[in-house]
Design a protein around this motif. Sequence first.
Motif, PDB file in Angstrom:
ATOM      1  N   ALA A 182       0.883  -1.164   0.000  1.00 33.63           N
ATOM      2  CA  ALA A 182       0.000   0.000   0.000  1.00 33.63           C
ATOM      3  C   ALA A 182       0.924   1.218   0.000  1.00 33.63           C
ATOM      4  O   ALA A 182       1.963   1.207   0.661  1.00 33.63           O
ATOM      5  N   PHE A 183       0.572   2.252  -0.743  1.00 29.86           N
ATOM      6  CA  PHE A 183       1.471   3.399  -0.831  1.00 29.86           C
ATOM      7  C   PHE A 183       0.702   4.708  -0.834  1.00 29.86           C
ATOM      8  O   PHE A 183      -0.502   4.772  -1.138  1.00 29.86           O
ATOM      9  N   GLY A 184       1.429   5.769  -0.513  1.00 30.57           N
ATOM     10  CA  GLY A 184       0.917   7.126  -0.610  1.00 30.57           C
ATOM     11  C   GLY A 184       2.021   8.031  -1.132  1.00 30.57           C
ATOM     12  O   GLY A 184       3.191   7.827  -0.792  1.00 30.57           O
ATOM     13  N   GLU A 185       1.671   9.002  -1.970  1.00 28.46           N
ATOM     14  CA  GLU A 185       2.687   9.889  -2.533  1.00 28.46           C
ATOM     15  C   GLU A 185       2.118  11.270  -2.794  1.00 28.46           C
ATOM     16  O   GLU A 185       0.906  11.442  -3.004  1.00 28.46           O
ATOM     17  N   TRP A 186       3.005  12.244  -2.757  1.00 28.21           N
ATOM     18  CA  TRP A 186       2.687  13.574  -3.246  1.00 28.21           C
ATOM     19  C   TRP A 186       3.148  13.657  -4.689  1.00 28.21           C
ATOM     20  O   TRP A 186       4.291  13.339  -5.014  1.00 28.21           O
ATOM     21  N   MET A 187       2.241  14.049  -5.589  1.00 30.35           N
ATOM     22  CA  MET A 187       2.538  14.126  -7.020  1.00 30.35           C
ATOM     23  C   MET A 187       2.355  15.563  -7.506  1.00 30.35           C
ATOM     24  O   MET A 187       1.344  16.198  -7.197  1.00 30.35           O
ATOM     25  N   TYR A 188       3.326  16.042  -8.249  1.00 29.58           N
ATOM     26  CA  TYR A 188       3.234  17.363  -8.854  1.00 29.58           C
ATOM     27  C   TYR A 188       3.425  17.226 -10.357  1.00 29.58           C
ATOM     28  O   TYR A 188       4.545  17.016 -10.835  1.00 29.58           O
ATOM     29  N   ALA A 189       2.318  17.339 -11.099  1.00 27.98           N
ATOM     30  CA  ALA A 189       2.368  17.325 -12.559  1.00 27.98           C
ATOM     31  C   ALA A 189       2.287  18.777 -13.027  1.00 27.98           C
ATOM     32  O   ALA A 189       1.201  19.373 -13.063  1.00 27.98           O
ATOM     33  N   ASN A 190       3.427  19.356 -13.350  1.00 28.12           N
ATOM     34  CA  ASN A 190       3.503  20.766 -13.743  1.00 28.12           C
ATOM     35  C   ASN A 190       3.377  20.875 -15.260  1.00 28.12           C
ATOM     36  O   ASN A 190       4.360  21.087 -15.977  1.00 28.12           O
ATOM     37  N   LEU A 191       2.163  20.717 -15.756  1.00 20.95           N
ATOM     38  CA  LEU A 191       1.919  20.647 -17.198  1.00 20.95           C
ATOM     39  C   LEU A 191       1.508  22.018 -17.718  1.00 20.95           C
ATOM     40  O   LEU A 191       0.342  22.279 -18.027  1.00 20.95           O
TER      41      LEU A 191
END
Length: 267
Positions: free
Chosen positions: A234-243
């Motif tokens: 099981a995982f958790g992440e902070w994602m930043y898609a700077n599109l």
Amino acid sequence: MSLHIGLPRLAAACLAGGAAVLVASAASAQVTATHNDWRQSDRSSLRASEKYASPQSFAFELRFGPYSPEVDEEFSGTGPYGRTFGDGQRFYFGLEVDWLPLRIPYVGAIGPGFGWGYTSASAKGFLAESGFSERSDEETSLTIMPMHLSAVVRLDELMRRTGVPVVPYAKLGVGMGVWAAGAGAGDAKHEGVLGKDISWGTHLALGGMLSLNWLDPRAVSRLDESTGVNHVYAFGEWMYANLDGLGSRPQMHVGTSTWIVGLALDM
């Protein structure tokens, strides 16, 4: 006298025979355990210095989270996205496959990863003749498929050497968002131009994974034998898609900064 001498000999013979039977039984059990005993294939998960039963070079992720595209980022006030769809979060669903062929000693695995995601928003459109102040009966929508190709680093040596079931990781690479605006049953148009394009940018993610193998080591060992799956996480992440187009030309900002949770498999 003969009886006195015969009893020790008989006892010795019995002991020798019993020892032979025990040795034979132990040898048989050892052979059986080599092929059938779950401990032989899962023993690594029960000791600190973990050695996996099958090779590990791929990872697969199933990803979920909220998504609020930064379309209105370039506007000082509420932009067209907020006026049309509101400021609520949208549901994001994604898949990712990582290939991790290289291992850095005492650090972890490294390799490329490809991710694909999907999110959409829909609402009643506005009537042009009303100065975009009144809603129409026609649905308008915005569909976004954020994707990325990144370098992935998984710091799993701590888990492999100590048994602590936590794996930090990081991802950095190039992102792209394929988006399309829809009106009614077709694509939206503005002055004859279709409302669809690709917005390029960067992708960054930081997260941590919790191995679930300790919940049932026997079941995971059998899963490894039959399918080659080493770990379930099981995982958790902070994602930043700077599109935002990377500054090359004006592009709609369809990326976001958000938190993602999901399940992952090592294979």
